[in-house]
Motif scaffolding. Structure first.
Motif, PDB file in Angstrom:
ATOM      1  N   ASN A 172       9.758  45.228 -89.345  1.00  0.00           N
ATOM      2  CA  ASN A 172      10.600  44.041 -89.185  1.00  0.00           C
ATOM      3  C   ASN A 172      11.635  43.892 -90.284  1.00  0.00           C
ATOM      4  O   ASN A 172      12.422  42.947 -90.257  1.00  0.00           O
ATOM      5  CB  ASN A 172       9.726  42.773 -89.176  1.00  0.00           C
ATOM      6  CG  ASN A 172       8.844  42.691 -87.954  1.00  0.00           C
ATOM      7  OD1 ASN A 172       9.174  43.234 -86.910  1.00  0.00           O
ATOM      8  ND2 ASN A 172       7.708  42.037 -88.089  1.00  0.00           N
ATOM      9  N   GLU A 205       6.719  25.112 -81.174  1.00  0.00           N
ATOM     10  CA  GLU A 205       7.981  24.369 -81.144  1.00  0.00           C
ATOM     11  C   GLU A 205       7.805  22.876 -80.895  1.00  0.00           C
ATOM     12  O   GLU A 205       8.701  22.076 -81.197  1.00  0.00           O
ATOM     13  CB  GLU A 205       8.920  24.966 -80.087  1.00  0.00           C
ATOM     14  CG  GLU A 205       8.413  24.906 -78.678  1.00  0.00           C
ATOM     15  CD  GLU A 205       9.363  25.562 -77.685  1.00  0.00           C
ATOM     16  OE1 GLU A 205      10.424  26.062 -78.128  1.00  0.00           O
ATOM     17  OE2 GLU A 205       9.043  25.578 -76.488  1.00  0.00           O
ATOM     18  N   GLN A 228      10.471  36.304 -89.365  1.00  0.00           N
ATOM     19  CA  GLN A 228      11.575  35.558 -88.759  1.00  0.00           C
ATOM     20  C   GLN A 228      12.514  36.448 -87.952  1.00  0.00           C
ATOM     21  O   GLN A 228      13.302  35.954 -87.149  1.00  0.00           O
ATOM     22  CB  GLN A 228      12.370  34.829 -89.844  1.00  0.00           C
ATOM     23  CG  GLN A 228      11.551  33.767 -90.556  1.00  0.00           C
ATOM     24  CD  GLN A 228      12.311  33.147 -91.713  1.00  0.00           C
ATOM     25  OE1 GLN A 228      12.669  31.977 -91.687  1.00  0.00           O
ATOM     26  NE2 GLN A 228      12.574  33.948 -92.733  1.00  0.00           N
ATOM     27  N   ASN A 229      12.429  37.746 -88.176  1.00  0.00           N
ATOM     28  CA  ASN A 229      13.248  38.670 -87.382  1.00  0.00           C
ATOM     29  C   ASN A 229      12.712  38.822 -85.963  1.00  0.00           C
ATOM     30  O   ASN A 229      13.377  39.428 -85.119  1.00  0.00           O
ATOM     31  CB  ASN A 229      13.301  40.046 -88.060  1.00  0.00           C
ATOM     32  CG  ASN A 229      14.041  40.007 -89.380  1.00  0.00           C
ATOM     33  OD1 ASN A 229      15.026  39.296 -89.520  1.00  0.00           O
ATOM     34  ND2 ASN A 229      13.559  40.746 -90.362  1.00  0.00           N
ATOM     35  N   GLN A 287      12.067  37.018 -82.670  1.00  0.00           N
ATOM     36  CA  GLN A 287      12.424  35.803 -81.948  1.00  0.00           C
ATOM     37  C   GLN A 287      11.415  35.583 -80.819  1.00  0.00           C
ATOM     38  O   GLN A 287      11.607  36.045 -79.702  1.00  0.00           O
ATOM     39  CB  GLN A 287      13.857  35.915 -81.400  1.00  0.00           C
ATOM     40  CG  GLN A 287      14.922  36.090 -82.465  1.00  0.00           C
ATOM     41  CD  GLN A 287      14.978  34.899 -83.413  1.00  0.00           C
ATOM     42  OE1 GLN A 287      14.948  33.748 -82.981  1.00  0.00           O
ATOM     43  NE2 GLN A 287      15.049  35.174 -84.706  1.00  0.00           N
ATOM     44  N   ARG A 288      10.335  34.870 -81.135  1.00  0.00           N
ATOM     45  CA  ARG A 288       9.288  34.603 -80.141  1.00  0.00           C
ATOM     46  C   ARG A 288       9.492  33.208 -79.566  1.00  0.00           C
ATOM     47  O   ARG A 288       9.480  32.223 -80.300  1.00  0.00           O
ATOM     48  CB  ARG A 288       7.900  34.716 -80.801  1.00  0.00           C
ATOM     49  CG  ARG A 288       6.720  34.403 -79.881  1.00  0.00           C
ATOM     50  CD  ARG A 288       6.702  35.341 -78.698  1.00  0.00           C
ATOM     51  NE  ARG A 288       5.486  35.252 -77.911  1.00  0.00           N
ATOM     52  CZ  ARG A 288       5.289  34.390 -76.900  1.00  0.00           C
ATOM     53  NH1 ARG A 288       6.239  33.518 -76.587  1.00  0.00           N
ATOM     54  NH2 ARG A 288       4.173  34.420 -76.212  1.00  0.00           N
ATOM     55  N   GLN A 289       9.721  33.146 -78.262  1.00  0.00           N
ATOM     56  CA  GLN A 289       9.916  31.853 -77.619  1.00  0.00           C
ATOM     57  C   GLN A 289       8.691  30.969 -77.846  1.00  0.00           C
ATOM     58  O   GLN A 289       7.552  31.413 -77.718  1.00  0.00           O
ATOM     59  CB  GLN A 289      10.139  32.026 -76.111  1.00  0.00           C
ATOM     60  CG  GLN A 289      10.518  30.747 -75.384  1.00  0.00           C
ATOM     61  CD  GLN A 289      10.831  31.012 -73.912  1.00  0.00           C
ATOM     62  OE1 GLN A 289      10.799  32.144 -73.460  1.00  0.00           O
ATOM     63  NE2 GLN A 289      11.142  29.958 -73.181  1.00  0.00           N
ATOM     64  N   VAL A 307       8.629  28.312 -84.009  1.00  0.00           N
ATOM     65  CA  VAL A 307       9.677  27.912 -84.949  1.00  0.00           C
ATOM     66  C   VAL A 307       9.189  28.236 -86.362  1.00  0.00           C
ATOM     67  O   VAL A 307       8.023  27.998 -86.695  1.00  0.00           O
ATOM     68  CB  VAL A 307       9.983  26.410 -84.826  1.00  0.00           C
ATOM     69  CG1 VAL A 307      11.007  25.985 -85.879  1.00  0.00           C
ATOM     70  CG2 VAL A 307      10.509  26.089 -83.432  1.00  0.00           C
ATOM     71  N   TYR A 308      10.085  28.785 -87.184  1.00  0.00           N
ATOM     72  CA  TYR A 308       9.747  29.123 -88.568  1.00  0.00           C
ATOM     73  C   TYR A 308      10.363  28.100 -89.511  1.00  0.00           C
ATOM     74  O   TYR A 308      11.489  27.659 -89.317  1.00  0.00           O
ATOM     75  CB  TYR A 308      10.285  30.504 -88.937  1.00  0.00           C
ATOM     76  CG  TYR A 308       9.796  31.628 -88.055  1.00  0.00           C
ATOM     77  CD1 TYR A 308      10.582  32.128 -87.014  1.00  0.00           C
ATOM     78  CD2 TYR A 308       8.541  32.199 -88.266  1.00  0.00           C
ATOM     79  CE1 TYR A 308      10.137  33.158 -86.210  1.00  0.00           C
ATOM     80  CE2 TYR A 308       8.088  33.236 -87.469  1.00  0.00           C
ATOM     81  CZ  TYR A 308       8.886  33.712 -86.442  1.00  0.00           C
ATOM     82  OH  TYR A 308       8.435  34.735 -85.645  1.00  0.00           O
ATOM     83  N   ASN A 348      17.600  32.233 -92.016  1.00  0.00           N
ATOM     84  CA  ASN A 348      16.316  31.892 -91.423  1.00  0.00           C
ATOM     85  C   ASN A 348      16.474  31.647 -89.938  1.00  0.00           C
ATOM     86  O   ASN A 348      17.509  31.156 -89.483  1.00  0.00           O
ATOM     87  CB  ASN A 348      15.724  30.637 -92.069  1.00  0.00           C
ATOM     88  CG  ASN A 348      15.340  30.882 -93.521  1.00  0.00           C
ATOM     89  OD1 ASN A 348      15.174  32.012 -93.915  1.00  0.00           O
ATOM     90  ND2 ASN A 348      15.199  29.822 -94.289  1.00  0.00           N
ATOM     91  N   SER A 349      15.431  31.979 -89.174  1.00  0.00           N
ATOM     92  CA  SER A 349      15.433  31.774 -87.740  1.00  0.00           C
ATOM     93  C   SER A 349      14.631  30.544 -87.409  1.00  0.00           C
ATOM     94  O   SER A 349      13.776  30.108 -88.146  1.00  0.00           O
ATOM     95  CB  SER A 349      14.810  32.974 -87.005  1.00  0.00           C
ATOM     96  OG  SER A 349      15.266  34.176 -87.531  1.00  0.00           O
ATOM     97  N   GLY A 350      14.818  30.042 -86.170  1.00  0.00           N
ATOM     98  CA  GLY A 350      13.966  28.977 -85.687  1.00  0.00           C
ATOM     99  C   GLY A 350      14.778  27.747 -85.392  1.00  0.00           C
ATOM    100  O   GLY A 350      15.878  27.520 -85.819  1.00  0.00           O
TER     101      GLY A 350
END
Length: 309
Positions: free
Chosen positions: A103, A172, A248-249, A251-253, A256-257, A307-309
């Protein structure tokens, strides 16, 4: 049968002239004749019809010439490949991976190394961290990417290539998603989904860290080996999780991170290999790993990974 005799024979078979062949080989004609006679004695039949002019190959000599020429070509190819292998230009490297390296820096490492050494075969295999050390010691893999071991093994070398902090993975729908940063203490009464410390040993550090912050035992309701399984359970509302930042790489539906507010924990990721492995292919690969890791850490330091999420 000596390779030198085969070379003498193939030159003579091409030239069909003892004097000219001796000149090409930079040897005396009697010396060449003696070696051809010895070769014929070893084989048990004559290679040349010496009664005919110009000199001719016998039927057996013609067949032997084809095979002898191929043997010499194979030997020359082997020498070239061995020389290139000594330079690290060809060969094979078996690499064990974990989710953190895949990742983060792995795509960059593979791209750079394949560009630098396109003729080296890379064999990639996914192994749980507790399997990598044993497979290294069993000579089944050449290099592994693991989390910083608790103890240094005397037969292994390692370098730290990354140091990553933790992030919180939430469903989420979780109320804490509204916060941009979350203090770890806010998770004190949450159910957790974590990998087993028996499989991913550094998770014992994470559990100890949380219990120091919470002041009580961590509530782990489910354990899973692979990160994608952990994220699926988080998305399903089974619990929250603490993962290395590289998660964070993914992207899991439904996941949220969020970064941890305040004190965090750093986990080292290392490359591991056998101390007695002097392979130039391995050394070339390690140089690429070091270079890519330096660039990756530099980019992280400049905040170039969002950051993702």
């Amino acid at each position: 049968m000596e390779l030198e005799k085969l070379k003498y024979f193939t030159v003579l078979a091409e030239e069909l002239n003892f004097s000219r062949s001796a000149d090409l080989l930079d040897i005396d004609q009697p010396y060449l004749s003696k070696h051809i006679r010895r070769l014929e004695k070893d084989l048990g039949f004559e290679l040349f019809d010496r009664e005919r002019r110009p000199l001719q190959l016998t039927p057996g000599g013609k067949v032997f010439f084809e095979d002898a020429s191929e043997i010499i070509r194979q030997v020359e190819r082997a020498k070239r490949r061995a020389y290139r292998a000594s330079l690290g230009e060809v060969g094979k490297l078996t690499i064990a991976l974990n989710s953190s390296i895949t990742n983060s820096v792995l795509p960059n490492v593979l791209q750079a190394f394949r560009s630098h050494r396109p003729d080296v075969e890379l064999v990639l295999c996914e192994l749980a961290p507790n399997e990598q050390i044993q497979q290294l010691l069993d000579y089944r893999i050449d290099i592994g990417f693991d989390f910083l071991p608790n103890d240094n093994h005397p037969d292994l070398e390692s370098i730290t290539i990354l140091s990553e902090s933790l992030v919180i993975a939430l469903p989420e729908s979780h109320p804490l998603v509204a916060k941009s940063q979350i203090p770890l203490k806010a998770l004190a009464n949450e159910p957790f989904v974590l990998p087993s410390p028996k499989v991913v040993h550094f998770y014992q550090q994470i559990i100890n860290f949380c219990e120091q912050v919470f002041g009580h035992e961590l509530k782990v309701v489910q354990q899973a080996t692979w990160m994608l399984t952990v994220l699926s359970l988080v998305a399903g509302g089974v619990g929250v999780s603490l993962l290395l930042k590289n998660a964070q790489n993914i992207q899991r539906q439904g996941v949220v991170y969020r970064p941890i507010e305040g004190k965090n924990l750093k986990i080292g990721i290392v490359a591991l290999w056998r101390r007695d492995d002097k392979s130039n292919v391995l050394n070339e690969f390690l140089e690429v790993v070091r270079d890519i890791s330096r660039r990756w850490e530099s980019k992280k330091g400049r905040g170039e990974f969002a950051n993702s999420g």
